[in-house]
Enzyme design. Structure first.
Site, PDB file in Angstrom:
ATOM      1  NE  ARG A 228     -11.390  -5.469  -9.594  1.00  0.00           N
ATOM      2  CZ  ARG A 228     -12.194  -5.868 -10.556  1.00  0.00           C
ATOM      3  NH1 ARG A 228     -12.415  -7.164 -10.736  1.00  0.00           N
ATOM      4  NH2 ARG A 228     -12.796  -4.997 -11.336  1.00  0.00           N
ATOM      5  CD  GLU A 257      -5.667  -9.506 -12.751  1.00  0.00           C
ATOM      6  OE1 GLU A 257      -6.225  -9.032 -13.755  1.00  0.00           O
ATOM      7  OE2 GLU A 257      -6.298  -9.892 -11.753  1.00  0.00           O
ATOM      8  CG  HIS A 276      -9.389 -10.448 -14.825  1.00  0.00           C
ATOM      9  ND1 HIS A 276      -8.854  -9.455 -14.034  1.00  0.00           N
ATOM     10  CD2 HIS A 276     -10.738 -10.276 -14.760  1.00  0.00           C
ATOM     11  CE1 HIS A 276      -9.826  -8.714 -13.516  1.00  0.00           C
ATOM     12  NE2 HIS A 276     -10.982  -9.208 -13.953  1.00  0.00           N
TER      13      HIS A 276
END
Length: 313
Positions: A228, A257, A276
């Site tokens: 994270r 993001e 991601h």
């Protein structure tokens, strides 16, 4: 069952089918913004949530909500304690993506250690000599520091051990291991050639890698974060990379993001950036979709979920 569940657009078909086979109506949302939820999903009984933040304030407008099922393992985008006070379960899919995330972690370590992406990009630009001044390094014999020894951390350690790497592990909740050596945080920072982060975000782990931690790492070391964004002080890392206080990093998660194109990380040549993608395989997406759908069906059938992160009295 006559229940309705909000799901993200793009949820794998296996998850949709499972819900439909259990007589659950689905509402597909392009995002889980408050406006989108209020417009299309205010009467839902359940939500399958990816990485969008879920705001506490919206709950008062969702009188039927019984479960927020995370499509994945992280749950820092959900206030699970608050939702518990409202009688709403929060669940995760812990067995769905551990292998995939571990594989992608090793893939990014391989890429970083051999400069594969950078060399490939330069080749496309006609620079065939870039490789000569950007040699990689062998992983065998190097020390991998694994921070967080849960399902993913263990699989990463196993794969690294098979590559001939020395594995050291930091996890204050683990007392024994069959692979590698348990060490303190200070030892992890000072001894590892590569540090990879696989921890949940808590008050104790928020900014686990900060300016102090970065100064404790070897100048020749690398940081890998597929966990994270909040595990790393992003500005401190940028400064460290700019000053070459550490050799490089591979990052798949960020404070914001998608990572804004104005971010300084894009200007650095010693960082591998991916958007991601740690769970971005057909297999993992199918498993996460199915497992989150199963949790929804259980709760809406008045059963307790299999993988809750909170408790409903």
């Amino acid at each position: 069952m006559n229940k309705t569940v909000a799901i993200p657009k793009g949820l794998a078909e296996v998850g949709k089918k499972y819900l439909k086979d259990n007589d659950i109506n689905i509402v597909e949302l392009a995002s889980f913004s408050d406006d989108e939820i209020l417009e299309k999903a205010k009467d839902v009984d359940g939500i399958i949530l990816m990485t969008d933040p879920f705001n506490n304030a919206i709950v008062q407008h969702l009188p039927n909500l019984k479960i927020v099922a995370r499509h994945g393992v992280g749950y820092d985008n959900v206030d699970y304690d608050f939702l518990a006070t409202k009688g709403i379960w929060v669940t995760i899919t812990p067995n769905a993506n551990a292998d995939t995330v571990a594989e992608v972690t090793i893939a990014e370590i391989f890429d970083m250690s051999k400069n594969i992406t950078a060399i490939a990009e330069k080749m496309r630009l006609g620079d065939f000599n870039y490789k000569n001044n950007h040699l990689g390094f062998d992983l065998a014999g190097k020390t991998l520091g694994v921070a967080g020894y849960g399902r993913i951390g263990k699989k990463v350690a196993q794969k690294a051990d098979a590559l001939g790497m020395k594995v050291i592990i930091y996890d204050p909740f683990v007392t024994q291991t069959t692979i590698g050596t348990l060490v303190s945080k200070d030892e992890l920072l000072s001894d590892a050639d590569i540090i990879t982060l696989h921890m949940a975000v808590t008050d104790d782990t928020n900014n686990f890698i900060d300016s102090v931690a970065l100064k404790s790492m070897k100048k020749s070391s690398y940081l890998v974060n597929l966990g994270r964004g909040a595990l790393v002080d992003q500005e401190a890392l940028i400064n460290s990379l700019k000053n070459h206080d550490i050799s490089g990093a591979a990052l798949d998660v960020f404070d914001q993001e998608p990572l804004p194109l104005t971010n300084d990380l894009y200007t650095l040549d010693n960082v591998l950036l991916t958007p991601h993608i740690a769970s971005n395989t057909v297999n993992a997406m199918n498993r996460m979709a199915l497992d989150s759908a199963k949790e929804v069906v259980k709760v809406l059938s008045n059963e307790n979920p299999t993988w809750p992160v909170n408790r409903i009295n």
